[in-house]
Design a protein around this motif. Structure first.
Motif, PDB file in Angstrom:
ATOM      1  N   GLU A   1       0.882  -1.313   0.129  1.00  0.00           N
ATOM      2  CA  GLU A   1       0.296  -0.285   0.161  1.00  0.00           C
ATOM      3  C   GLU A   1       0.717   1.207  -0.497  1.00  0.00           C
ATOM      4  N   LEU A   2       2.181   0.821   0.915  1.00  0.00           N
ATOM      5  CA  LEU A   2       2.691   2.357   1.094  1.00  0.00           C
ATOM      6  C   LEU A   2       3.023   2.728  -0.943  1.00  0.00           C
ATOM      7  N   VAL A   3       4.029   1.337  -1.335  1.00  0.00           N
ATOM      8  CA  VAL A   3       4.261   1.650  -2.571  1.00  0.00           C
ATOM      9  C   VAL A   3       3.468   2.561  -3.469  1.00  0.00           C
ATOM     10  N   ARG A   4       2.347   1.645  -3.286  1.00  0.00           N
ATOM     11  CA  ARG A   4       1.486   1.584  -4.309  1.00  0.00           C
ATOM     12  C   ARG A   4       0.983   3.671  -3.940  1.00  0.00           C
ATOM     13  N   ASP A   5       0.606   4.125  -3.101  1.00  0.00           N
ATOM     14  CA  ASP A   5      -0.287   5.212  -2.878  1.00  0.00           C
ATOM     15  C   ASP A   5       1.234   6.336  -2.548  1.00  0.00           C
ATOM     16  N   VAL A   6       2.052   5.828  -2.192  1.00  0.00           N
ATOM     17  CA  VAL A   6       3.062   7.448  -1.869  1.00  0.00           C
ATOM     18  C   VAL A   6       4.350   7.132  -3.009  1.00  0.00           C
ATOM     19  N   PHE A   7       4.570   5.893  -2.454  1.00  0.00           N
ATOM     20  CA  PHE A   7       5.828   6.174  -4.333  1.00  0.00           C
ATOM     21  C   PHE A   7       6.059   6.456  -5.715  1.00  0.00           C
TER      22      PHE A   7
END
Lengths: 338, 338
Positions: free
Chosen positions: B19-25
């Motif tokens: 989720e961090l990769v998809r939503d932030v990076f």
């Protein structure tokens, strides 16, 4: 280096940084690109093919464990990420974040581990950087590697090439690395546990050179085999069915997992490869793997099926014949194993 | 990302990491290589020339300061290390070590800073990794970049090409970055202080394209101008004589340095270049630098002399006409400014 502790000034860029580089890094990682000590390593032109670039941060606790250390792990992790993409690893960079007060002997051990892994993998660490953070702002040492390799012309591994019917191979027993680190952390070490940490690029080269129809490969690190299968299933648009009785797990690993309430299918490997292969070539691929020191425990662990909206993307056929979904876990289960 | 704090599970490789990769990076660093989310980014073949590879770790405290942030700094630092080697920066990797409890808004700000600096420099962040360490084992966030560029055929910057008589140019006022960060840390911010953090690759390209006889270039980061001159003097086997009255230092920077007992010649820049150039070309080079937004404050700050065993390798001709040696400091003077 002289016995002692790392000071903040070792990261300041002045005289103590220069001494650290001269006395610790250059002798161990000996190569002319690093020794040039300039802002960037200027390298010979790459061989033909497509360059591949990757990076990994390593924060494993404890930094030394049976079968490896943070330095060796950082080199193997990046070499393996390149290798499973089909790239031949060539050059690595290595950045360290040291905690003030770090025992110099621990740094020496991790530098030696990195140097040894690089020699085994046939790569060179050509650029580096060292920073020191105050006591309580780090945890002994963290390392970040980046790696540059080249995918030779004609080689094209891609999850989108995976088809229903393809077999899934594991190059050896799973979970050894994560179980070893967790055992250390809980005072359960001993009893034959040992990380599988190793550079797999020579194994991958032998397999690809044999001419078998490899579709794609991945190293099941953080999150283990089950998480890797989730990522592959999503990218390939397929379902992956693993066979519990075929997945090789050492009894020592199983024992630690049972004690700590872990599922070995989610425990990290650091020297294993999962291989998706055309069904007719699975037997020949296994024979090739068995002929390499790192592939002696290779096994056929599952099959690719067509996906369907109402079915879990990764499932396990259990020993008693049922099927249970292997969910994507939140990620809190195994912190800091790499 | 959703307002909140970073959890250990964001670094576990499971659902929260995804989720961090998809939503932030991915949204901020948008490019197809990163979006492939596989073990290594497979890139198009490099342009002709010699590949250059470098890495840097960033642990600056505070992570946000006037004129920049840890994310922007990490991209600029690596772009600049490539540029001063004569390489055209192409692709970067970016690894983060986050502390459990990190404010998600701070992460967002640093990701935005990195994305913006990458756009300005014309590079892409094609591979990344994120680890999370427990509270008290980090300090909000650390970033490590690695960069790949190519030195075009025929370009050969090397300190060993520096000759007695060559001039030393600075592309602008020195010490702005280090003074700004130190001022923040001591509650002295304001009063026009601002980091010079910027990617210098377009400035370097314009200078080299002008045909002036550049011998070598360096970015005076950690340790500042004096430390960089020491490294160059050692590699080139020469002596470097700087002229105190010619070295451009902003009054705000001088004021902070005087308050904190710092010598601006040892304070880091993050968007400046030191240029060693054939004496006859210094004037033309200055004119070229003055025509670029990042070079408007460029100045001729010194000269290269023959070395001699009994003389200091780096000296300063002072305003009153004396000469004082600029020693290599231990490194404890300015911790964590990058």
């Amino acid at each position: 280096m002289k016995r002692g502790a790392i000071l903040l000034a070792h990261g300041g860029g002045g005289r103590l940084t220069h001494e650290l580089v001269r006395d610790v890094f250059l002798p161990a990682l000996d190569n002319p690109y690093l020794a040039s000590l300039t802002d960037a390593a200027v390298l010979p032109p790459l061989p033909a093919g497509r360059p591949a670039l990757t990076t990994d941060a390593f924060v494993v606790d404890p930094p030394i464990f049976a079968g490896g250390d943070l330095g060796a792990l950082s080199v193997c992790g990046t070499v393996n990420d390149l290798a499973v993409t089909g790239a031949r690893p060539l050059w690595l960079t290595w950045a360290l974040i040291l905690e003030e007060g770090l025992d110099a002997a621990l740094l020496d051990a991790c530098v030696a581990g990195a140097a040894s892994a690089a020699r085994e993998a046939g790569v060179q660490l050509v650029a580096g950087d060292t920073k020191v953070v105050p006591r309580g702002k780090g945890d002994r040492l963290y390392a970040v590697t980046a790696g540059l390799g080249v995918v030779p012309p004609g080689r094209d591994l891609d999850d989108r090439r995976i088809l229903p019917g393809d077999r899934v191979l594991a190059s050896g027993p799973i979970g050894d690395h994560g179980a070893t680190v967790m055992a250390h952390r809980h005072g359960l070490e001993g009893a034959g546990l040992r990380s599988d940490c190793a550079p797999v690029n020579s194994l991958v080269e032998v397999l690809l050179a044999s001419g078998v129809a490899v579709r794609a490969m991945h190293d099941p690190t953080r999150g283990g085999v089950a998480t890797t299968c989730h990522e592959v299933a999503a990218r390939a648009g397929v379902r992956i069915v693993l066979d519990e009785t075929s997945v090789p797990v050492r009894p020592e690993v199983l024992a630690v997992c049972e004690l700590l309430g872990l599922d070995p299918l989610y425990v990290a490997c650091e020297g294993r490869v999962l291989i998706w292969i055309a069904p007719g070539d699975a037997g020949r691929a296994l024979a090739v793997l068995h002929g390499h020191p790192l592939g002696q425990g290779a096994a056929d662990i599952g099959v690719v099926e067509e996906t369907a909206a109402d079915r879990a993307p990764v499932v396990l056929t259990t020993a008693v014949g049922g099927r249970r979904p292997l969910d994507l876990l939140s990620g809190a289960e195994l912190p800091r194993i790499c």
